[in-house]
Design a protein around this motif. Structure first.
Motif, PDB file in Angstrom:
ATOM      1  N   SER A  13       0.922  -1.096   0.134  1.00  0.00           N
ATOM      2  CA  SER A  13       0.003   0.061   0.060  1.00  0.00           C
ATOM      3  C   SER A  13       0.906   1.285   0.053  1.00  0.00           C
ATOM      4  CB  SER A  13      -0.937  -0.069   1.247  1.00  0.00           C
ATOM      5  OG  SER A  13      -0.214   0.302   2.307  1.00  0.00           O
ATOM      6  N   TRP A  27      -8.102   2.112   2.585  1.00  0.00           N
ATOM      7  CA  TRP A  27      -7.385   1.791   1.388  1.00  0.00           C
ATOM      8  C   TRP A  27      -7.547   0.394   1.084  1.00  0.00           C
ATOM      9  CZ3 TRP A  27      -3.509  -0.747  -0.744  1.00  0.00           C
ATOM     10  CH2 TRP A  27      -3.049  -0.134  -2.050  1.00  0.00           C
ATOM     11  N   HIS A  61      -9.406  -1.172  -1.898  1.00  0.00           N
ATOM     12  CA  HIS A  61      -8.578  -1.855  -3.268  1.00  0.00           C
ATOM     13  C   HIS A  61      -8.369  -3.314  -3.231  1.00  0.00           C
ATOM     14  CE1 HIS A  61      -7.177   2.332  -3.235  1.00  0.00           C
ATOM     15  NE2 HIS A  61      -7.102   2.182  -4.686  1.00  0.00           N
TER      16      HIS A  61
END
Length: 127
Positions: A82, A94, A98
């Motif tokens: 990340s 996130w 994702h």
């Protein structure tokens, strides 16, 4: 498939998915059939004396994949999964957005918080 939380500097910049340079042992062997073939005893000694170096600790939060453990139990072969975030909450959001997996499962932000809210891997030792 993230499996470690690293605390790194907020400006830490290393490509996602690229093995971290401190996890690449410069002293390697070749495989001859099913056994190790060392160039010399000195190279073998240097290999077993080598220790992986993690990024410097910092205030940022980053998910990492560590997928290689050597015969001494040292981990290396790790890379960022990340970007670096200023809060753990941002990182977990996130990861959910994702589709980052953990043990082949996609998790919610809340599950990521449960997994990653423990002590970060490199916080106390700086390693």
């Amino acid at each position: 498939m993230a499996n470690f939380l690293f605390k790194v500097p907020l400006d830490f910049s290393w490509p996602i998915g690229k093995i971290w340079e401190g996890h690449i042992c410069p002293y390697t062997c070749e495989f001859d059939g099913e056994r190790y073939s060392w160039e010399s005893d000195e190279i073998k000694m240097l290999h077993y004396a080598w220790t992986p170096v993690n990024p410097s600790p910092g205030e940022g939060f980053q998910a990492w994949e560590i997928n290689v453990f050597d015969d001494r139990g040292e981990n290396y072969g790790g890379y960022p999964e990340s970007p670096v975030f200023s809060t753990l909450t941002e990182l977990c959001e996130w990861c959910e957005l994702h589709g980052v997996t953990y043990v082949d499962s996609q998790l919610s932000k809340e599950k990521w918080m449960e997994i990653l809210s423990g002590k970060p891997f490199n916080l106390e030792t700086g390693s």
